[in-house]
Design a protein around this motif. Structure first.
Motif, mmCIF file in Angstrom:
data_model
loop_
_atom_site.group_PDB
_atom_site.id
_atom_site.type_symbol
_atom_site.label_atom_id
_atom_site.label_comp_id
_atom_site.label_asym_id
_atom_site.label_seq_id
_atom_site.Cartn_x
_atom_site.Cartn_y
_atom_site.Cartn_z
ATOM 1 N N ALA A 19 2.793 -22.401 42.665
ATOM 2 C CA ALA A 19 2.068 -21.167 42.771
ATOM 3 C C ALA A 19 2.875 -20.024 42.261
ATOM 4 N N SER A 20 4.208 -20.445 42.339
ATOM 5 C CA SER A 20 5.154 -19.000 41.845
ATOM 6 C C SER A 20 5.507 -18.836 40.536
ATOM 7 N N LEU A 21 6.014 -17.810 39.981
ATOM 8 C CA LEU A 21 6.368 -17.851 38.785
ATOM 9 C C LEU A 21 7.504 -18.587 38.372
ATOM 10 N N ASP A 22 8.492 -18.747 39.079
ATOM 11 C CA ASP A 22 9.674 -19.634 38.809
ATOM 12 C C ASP A 22 9.376 -20.862 38.827
ATOM 13 N N GLN A 23 8.366 -21.468 39.745
ATOM 14 C CA GLN A 23 7.876 -22.890 39.714
ATOM 15 C C GLN A 23 7.426 -23.081 38.353
ATOM 16 N N VAL A 24 6.167 -22.230 37.842
ATOM 17 C CA VAL A 24 5.687 -22.333 36.531
ATOM 18 C C VAL A 24 6.687 -22.438 35.670
ATOM 19 N N LEU A 25 7.567 -21.523 35.460
ATOM 20 C CA LEU A 25 8.622 -21.434 34.580
ATOM 21 C C LEU A 25 9.298 -22.703 34.382
ATOM 22 N N ASP A 26 9.770 -23.414 35.608
ATOM 23 C CA ASP A 26 10.397 -24.511 35.458
ATOM 24 C C ASP A 26 9.783 -25.810 34.844
ATOM 25 N N TRP A 27 8.529 -25.633 35.149
ATOM 26 C CA TRP A 27 7.562 -26.607 34.758
ATOM 27 C C TRP A 27 7.407 -26.599 33.109
ATOM 28 N N TYR A 28 7.435 -25.319 32.668
ATOM 29 C CA TYR A 28 7.038 -25.018 31.333
ATOM 30 C C TYR A 28 8.279 -25.289 30.639
ATOM 31 N N GLY A 29 9.542 -25.626 31.229
ATOM 32 C CA GLY A 29 10.851 -25.653 30.515
ATOM 33 C C GLY A 29 11.459 -24.408 30.036
ATOM 34 N N SER A 84 18.997 -18.990 22.511
ATOM 35 C CA SER A 84 18.098 -19.631 23.696
ATOM 36 C C SER A 84 16.467 -19.661 23.201
ATOM 37 N N GLY A 85 15.936 -20.434 24.150
ATOM 38 C CA GLY A 85 14.427 -20.571 23.717
ATOM 39 C C GLY A 85 13.915 -21.762 22.731
ATOM 40 N N LEU A 86 14.881 -22.347 22.229
ATOM 41 C CA LEU A 86 14.584 -23.492 21.134
ATOM 42 C C LEU A 86 14.927 -24.897 21.647
ATOM 43 N N HIS A 87 15.239 -24.946 22.820
ATOM 44 C CA HIS A 87 15.506 -26.185 23.393
ATOM 45 C C HIS A 87 14.622 -27.524 23.701
ATOM 46 N N SER A 88 13.276 -26.921 24.393
ATOM 47 C CA SER A 88 12.559 -27.729 24.865
ATOM 48 C C SER A 88 11.057 -27.515 23.936
ATOM 49 N N PHE A 89 11.010 -27.324 22.718
ATOM 50 C CA PHE A 89 9.998 -26.827 21.878
ATOM 51 C C PHE A 89 8.660 -27.890 22.355
ATOM 52 N N ARG A 90 8.839 -29.149 22.453
ATOM 53 C CA ARG A 90 7.738 -30.122 22.427
ATOM 54 C C ARG A 90 7.053 -30.006 23.757
ATOM 55 N N ARG A 91 7.934 -29.985 24.613
ATOM 56 C CA ARG A 91 7.477 -29.603 26.121
ATOM 57 C C ARG A 91 6.830 -28.362 26.316
ATOM 58 N N MET A 92 7.140 -27.337 25.781
ATOM 59 C CA MET A 92 6.390 -25.872 25.786
ATOM 60 C C MET A 92 5.171 -26.144 25.024
ATOM 61 N N HIS A 93 5.148 -26.705 23.954
ATOM 62 C CA HIS A 93 4.001 -26.724 23.070
ATOM 63 C C HIS A 93 2.959 -27.332 24.018
ATOM 64 N N ASP A 94 3.289 -28.177 24.817
ATOM 65 C CA ASP A 94 2.198 -29.097 25.665
ATOM 66 C C ASP A 94 1.864 -28.103 27.009
ATOM 67 N N ARG A 95 2.705 -27.254 27.364
ATOM 68 C CA ARG A 95 2.469 -26.521 28.567
ATOM 69 C C ARG A 95 2.341 -25.084 28.815
ATOM 70 N N VAL A 96 2.929 -24.401 27.876
ATOM 71 C CA VAL A 96 3.182 -22.946 28.042
ATOM 72 C C VAL A 96 1.810 -22.202 27.541
ATOM 73 N N TRP A 97 1.545 -21.203 28.347
ATOM 74 C CA TRP A 97 0.083 -20.651 28.028
ATOM 75 C C TRP A 97 -0.168 -20.158 26.768
ATOM 76 N N TYR A 98 0.646 -19.565 25.971
ATOM 77 C CA TYR A 98 0.018 -19.027 24.875
ATOM 78 C C TYR A 98 0.122 -19.952 23.607
ATOM 79 N N LEU A 99 1.077 -20.891 24.179
ATOM 80 C CA LEU A 99 1.257 -22.226 22.945
ATOM 81 C C LEU A 99 -0.240 -22.998 23.138
ATOM 82 N N SER A 100 -1.119 -22.963 24.293
ATOM 83 C CA SER A 100 -2.217 -23.578 24.171
ATOM 84 C C SER A 100 -3.256 -23.155 22.995
ATOM 85 N N VAL A 101 -3.080 -22.077 22.371
ATOM 86 C CA VAL A 101 -3.618 -21.475 21.531
ATOM 87 C C VAL A 101 -3.560 -22.421 20.201
#
Lengths: 523, 120
Positions: free
Chosen positions: A482-492, A174-191
């Protein structure tokens, strides 16, 4: 006789033919023909209008002709080298796939380093491609232009081969399916994302110093060697092969970065302080991104290669020291704040892993606590202070897990305005105190993790007031809700699959099934 | 020079100005010597929320996971607001206490130094 030959699908090419056998063109001539006119001068428009990005950084060039292409590589030679490497890599990938290479790794946990790499680094290879294409477009020197363009192609190839290689693992983990979207959105990937966004929005000279020199020359070994050796130590031959495939390009990139910076410094003494600031800035920015590598080396590799501390000694202190000795004759000194990494070296990886452990619910890879054996290794690598300050932390968290109250930090962390890492770094001279730095600019307060990041902001506040800080963006309502679930959905990030601890994850289940199968075969 | 840009009068868009937080201000809270919470905690809070409510309703939800939390003697606690010593008025709101957008509140709890004295 000059004749036009029309070829289907290719178009029209012009070809010299003679009655005799066609004479082979020498390498030198081929390079001359390839680059002819690349340094053209405008006739009816001012140069500054056609190459608008060359002037604004304040770099003074007396004579563009002083730069000589260190490679003089022709396009056909370039394609030949690269095609050969591609053939080898894809042969290995085919055999990896046919022989189920993913089952030969040391442990299922290892794949989490690949998740970090694919989501954090590969999209930045693509950004490096765009950056070098920009340099090639703007710099009016034929040698720099053609070598920057070739490097742009290399970077595109690296992104592509990494995606193809790690794609093998996507079939099983798991975790490898949406790398491009994650890169643009996930908190630590903003680094890593903000690092490259910073570089590509700079002028072409700063980009060359930032990526061509500071990153490729000074820090790249600290990124690639740990990942590639980590792969080799942990049975991942596919990743090792893309590492080799990229390595010969890296040697060329390092040479280009060094030649470019020497050229800029030789052109005018006014360039020296500008370049020095860029070296200071990009050394620090690069070092902060390497926090993720430190964590990967010390906590994520099932079989360790060396500690972050050893890697820093070998690849920065020894190699970098010699390099800066070389640049001293131009008036260039070691980067500002170069003493800080040495002060942080014993705690950097632990501070980083602690962040991910407590925010595992919002990460796209799995976490775990170090075993007793792993803690012994950390304490042997980092000395008695590690036992005093950090072993009690991990033992306490282990106890909480045992009691059924695994520790999660459910508040969001304060982030640094520049590096965008949660402000978890402690004072260089006191590992028990979180470091806070701030600036008030145009009536607004900004916070930093370090003097290095504050220094970068204070030089160009108008750039960094625009930082897209993931925590603030969530508060503003721009990340799905505002909820964790919603943010995770948005992150992919698929909840309960991609995030949380390795123990109990689908990845662990898969790995255990493979182990059981091996046991049956062996038994 | 605030930025090196092609346009001479380039001005950046401030992404975190207070007007973007739906009436809230962002407040950061750091409990000194307790690195189990890796960073200061960030909260979007109404500026008229009382300081007492921050202390008794909000922070326990997060810091309450730490065994030291229940041992705090609040009469001994020392506060800093934006790096200046500070005595909060529990009845008054955050803004009335001088807490602004992106202020940092730090508090030290003497005698409490985390798990086994490790500052965790």
């Amino acid at each position: 006789m000059r004749m036009m030959i029309i070829l289907p699908f290719i178009g029209i090419i012009e070809r010299e033919t003679t009655m005799n056998v066609q004479k082979k063109i020498s390498l030198k001539d081929r390079y001359r023909i390839l680059t002819r006119g690349l340094d053209w001068e405008t006739s009816y428009q001012p140069m500054g209008k056609v190459f608008p990005d060359v002037g604004f950084e304040g770099i003074k060039i007396r004579n563009w002709d002083d730069f000589n292409d260190p490679f003089r590589l022709t396009m056909d030679a370039y394609w030949r080298f690269q095609a050969e490497k591609e053939r080898k890599l894809y042969a290995v990938l085919d055999s990896f796939s046919q022989n189920n290479g993913q089952t030969a790794i040391t442990d299922g946990r290892y794949v989490n380093t690949l998740k970090l790499f694919l989501t954090g680094i590969s999209p930045d290879e693509y950004m490096a491609h765009r950056g070098f294409a920009h340099v090639g477009r703007q710099i009016p020197n034929a040698g720099l232009r053609i070598s920057a363009q070739m490097q742009a192609l290399d970077e595109l190839r690296h992104a592509q081969t990494q995606i193809h290689t790690i794609g093998q693992y996507n079939k099983h983990f798991s975790g490898l399916h949406s790398f491009r979207r994650m890169h643009d959105r996930v908190w630590y990937l903003s680094v890593p994302k903000s690092f490259f966004d910073d570089a590509v929005t700079a002028g072409p000279f700063e980009y060359m110093v930032a990526i061509g020199f500071s990153f490729e020359y000074v820090l790249t070994n600290l990124l690639f060697v740990p990942f590639m050796s980590g792969a080799a130590y942990n049975g991942d031959m596919a990743t090792v092969t893309f590492g080799f495939s990229a390595q010969s390009d890296e040697a060329r990139h390092m040479t280009l970065g060094l030649e470019a910076i020497k050229f800029i410094l030789e052109q005018h003494e006014d360039n020296v302080p500008i370049v020095q600031h860029w070296i200071d800035k990009w050394f620090w920015r690069g070092y902060r991104v390497l926090t993720l590598v430190a964590m990967m080396m010390d906590f994520m590799l099932p079989r360790r290669i060396m500690s972050w501390k050893d890697a820093w000694d070998i690849y920065f202190n020894d190699a970098g020291g010699a390099l800066f000795g070389d640049l001293a004759r131009y008036g260039i000194t070691l980067p500002k704040y170069v003493d800080v990494p040495a002060k942080e070296v014993n705690r950097l990886s632990t501070e980083a892993w602690s962040i991910f452990y407590q925010y595992t619910h919002a990460a796209a890879f799995h976490t775990w606590l170090p075993t007793d054996q792993e803690m012994d290794w950390l304490s042997a690598s980092y000395g008695p202070d590690w036992d005093r300050l950090y072993r009690p932390r991990f033992l306490h968290w282990r106890q909480m897990e045992k009691e059924g109250h695994r520790y999660y930090n459910n508040a969001l962390p304060q982030l640094c305005q520049v590096c965008q890492i949660p402000m978890a770094f402690t004072e260089p001279d006191d590992p028990t105190r979180v470091a806070f730095r701030d600036t008030v600019y145009r009536g607004e307060r900004y916070h930093f993790c370090s003097d290095g990041c504050k220094n970068i902001f204070d030089h160009e506040p108008e750039k960094y007031v625009q930082a897209w800080l993931p925590v603030h963006q969530i508060f503003q309502g721009n990340c799905g809700g505002a909820s964790l679930d919603q943010v995770l959905d948005w992150y992919g990030i698929e909840k309960g699959v991609d995030n949380m601890d390795y123990a109990g994850s689908p990845d662990e289940r898969t790995w255990k099934e493979w182990e059981a199968m091996r046991g049956r075969v062996a038994g | 020079m605030p930025v090196k840009a092609i346009a001479p009068d380039y001005v950046g868009e401030v992404k975190d100005s207070v007007d973007r937080f739906h009436g809230n201000i962002v407040v950061y809270v750091n409990w000194v010597d307790h690195l189990m919470f890796c960073s200061a905690l960030a909260f979007p809070l109404p500026p008229d929320m009382s300081f007492g409510s921050l202390l008794s309703d909000l922070l326990p939800q997060y810091y309450g996971l730490h065994p030291d939390w229940a041992r705090i003697d609040w009469a001994q606690a020392r506060w800093e607001l934006d790096r200046q010593p500070f005595t909060p008025d529990l009845e008054k709101g955050l803004a009335a206490n001088g807490v602004g957008h992106k202020s940092v509140l730090r508090f030290t709890t003497p005698g409490l130094t985390g798990i086994d004295g490790s500052c965790t």
